[in-house]
Structure formats: C-alpha cells, structure tokens
Design a protein around this motif. Structure first.
Motif, short mmCIF file in Angstrom:
data_model
loop_
_atom_site.label_atom_id
_atom_site.label_comp_id
_atom_site.label_asym_id
_atom_site.label_seq_id
_atom_site.Cartn_x
_atom_site.Cartn_y
_atom_site.Cartn_z
N GLN A 1 28.39 -0.17 8.27
CA GLN A 1 29.76 0.30 8.54
C GLN A 1 30.51 0.53 7.24
N LYS A 2 30.38 -0.40 6.29
CA LYS A 2 31.04 -0.24 4.99
C LYS A 2 30.53 1.03 4.29
N TYR A 3 29.22 1.26 4.34
CA TYR A 3 28.64 2.46 3.73
C TYR A 3 29.22 3.72 4.39
N GLN A 4 29.32 3.73 5.70
CA GLN A 4 29.88 4.88 6.41
C GLN A 4 31.34 5.10 6.03
N GLU A 5 32.12 4.03 5.90
CA GLU A 5 33.52 4.15 5.47
C GLU A 5 33.62 4.78 4.09
N LEU A 6 32.77 4.34 3.17
CA LEU A 6 32.79 4.88 1.81
C LEU A 6 32.43 6.36 1.79
N ASN A 7 31.50 6.77 2.66
CA ASN A 7 31.18 8.19 2.78
C ASN A 7 32.38 8.97 3.27
N SER A 8 33.02 8.47 4.32
CA SER A 8 34.18 9.16 4.89
C SER A 8 35.29 9.32 3.87
N GLU A 9 35.52 8.28 3.07
CA GLU A 9 36.56 8.34 2.04
C GLU A 9 36.30 9.43 1.01
N ARG A 10 35.05 9.80 0.82
CA ARG A 10 34.68 10.80 -0.18
C ARG A 10 34.33 12.15 0.42
N GLY A 11 34.60 12.31 1.71
CA GLY A 11 34.38 13.60 2.36
C GLY A 11 32.93 13.94 2.62
N ILE A 12 32.08 12.94 2.69
CA ILE A 12 30.66 13.16 2.98
C ILE A 12 30.44 12.82 4.45
N PRO A 13 29.98 13.79 5.25
CA PRO A 13 29.80 13.54 6.68
C PRO A 13 28.74 12.47 6.95
N ASN A 14 29.07 11.52 7.82
CA ASN A 14 28.11 10.46 8.14
C ASN A 14 26.88 10.98 8.87
N GLU A 15 26.99 12.15 9.49
CA GLU A 15 25.79 12.72 10.13
C GLU A 15 24.78 13.19 9.08
N ASN A 16 25.19 13.22 7.81
CA ASN A 16 24.28 13.59 6.73
C ASN A 16 23.58 12.39 6.09
N ILE A 17 23.72 11.22 6.69
CA ILE A 17 23.06 10.03 6.16
C ILE A 17 21.57 10.10 6.45
N GLU A 18 20.77 9.88 5.42
CA GLU A 18 19.32 9.82 5.53
C GLU A 18 18.89 8.36 5.38
N ASN A 19 18.05 7.89 6.28
CA ASN A 19 17.50 6.55 6.16
C ASN A 19 16.29 6.64 5.23
N VAL A 20 16.51 6.37 3.97
CA VAL A 20 15.48 6.55 2.94
C VAL A 20 14.37 5.51 3.06
N ILE A 21 14.73 4.30 3.40
CA ILE A 21 13.75 3.21 3.44
C ILE A 21 12.66 3.48 4.49
N GLU A 22 13.01 4.21 5.55
CA GLU A 22 12.03 4.49 6.60
C GLU A 22 10.98 5.51 6.18
#
Length: 178
Positions: free
Chosen positions: A145-166
C-alpha cells in the motif's frame, strides 16, 4: 471576520501539506531485492525492457555522498552482475549514468523496505519509475500500500506495477525464489 476565516483556512491548508519524511541513512545500505517496479512508460520495465533490473546490494560511500548499487541486468539474454556508483546532488537525490542520464531519489527507507524514484532520460523520452526493494522476497500488505501511495504521488499509474520478483531469475547461485 473574513480575515480570521481566511487565516484559519490558510493554516488548515498549510497544515495538511505533508512534509517529506526524513530518510534515515543507516537504513539504506545492505542486501536488497527488487520486488516491484512501476513506470509511466511501462514497456521500459517489463521483462526484457531496458530499465528492468534486479537489485542485490546498496552501499553508502562517504556518509552516503555516493551510492554503490549492485544489480543484475540482462543484455541480449545474458545475465550480467553490474555495480554502478551514483553521486549525491542534494538530499537523497543522486545522479547516475546508465542507459541514459538518471536522477535517482531514495523516497522511502525503513528496516525492510526501500523505494527509489528514478527519472531516466534516454535522449528521446523521460521515463518516471519507482522500484520497491525488500530485504526479503516480498512486501507485506502495508508495504505494498505504501508503495502504491508513493507511485500515485509521482503520477505513476498503479496498473503499471510489475511484480519483478515473480519473473526475475539470476544465476543459479543467487536465484530469486519461484
């Protein structure tokens, strides 16, 4: 009376402005794993994308005047272990030359989670991206949730999050778990 109301309104607005959290430099160095990456230009961070990397270690040099960043990157299908050094500009904003000109800012640091914000200028386009790093192999729900908030604050859409570890694999002796 209007002056009092305006003063009160101004105080409320100013009080609501969030001041940036102070970064504790002792939380930056150590072993880290890239868990998530997000960018306004998603094709740059998808598997095989030019800005897709897999953090392994960050070290502070001269009281974090420089950051030594060790990470894996794939180049033509070959997994390379690289170390790059970033120079501090101000606060926890660093400059690093890698696949273009980059400003890298440490925007969150806790015991188990580190988030960087990067603006990459490849000469054609500026890409804004974040990388969420963990000391382990996952984020808690609160960390996500914190990571998603930080993305939103910087104008990066959360739908663009890639799960890199997987999807990330490094050489057999240092493999991301599946």
């Amino acid at each position: 009376m209007k002056v009092v109301c305006l003063t009160l309104l101004f105080a409320l607005v100013c009080g609501a402005q969030e001041t940036p959290a102070e970064i504790d430099p002792s939380k930056i160095p150590g072993e880290w794993r890239t868990i998530y990456a997000a960018a306004d230009n998603k094709e740059k961070i998808v598997e095989g994308g030019p800005l897709r990397d897999y953090y392994r270690r960050i070290e502070c040099i001269d009281d974090c005047e420089y950051l030594s960043i060790t990470f894996y990157d794939k180049d033509d299908g070959t997994c390379l272990l690289l170390t790059e050094v970033a120079k501090r500009q101000e606060g926890y904003v660093y400059v690093i030359e890698y696949k273009g000109s980059n400003t890298l800012e440490v925007i969150h640091a806790s015991q188990n989670m580190l988030v960087t914000y990067v603006e990459n200028d490849d000469g054609e386009k500026i890409t804004k991206m974040t990388e969420g790093l963990a000391r382990g192999t996952s984020f808690t729900q609160e960390e996500l949730q914190k990571y998603q908030e930080l993305n939103s604050e910087r104008g990066i859409p959360n739908e663009n999050i890639e799960n890199v570890i997987e999807t990330g694999k490094a050489p057999d002796n240092d493999r991301y778990p599946k």
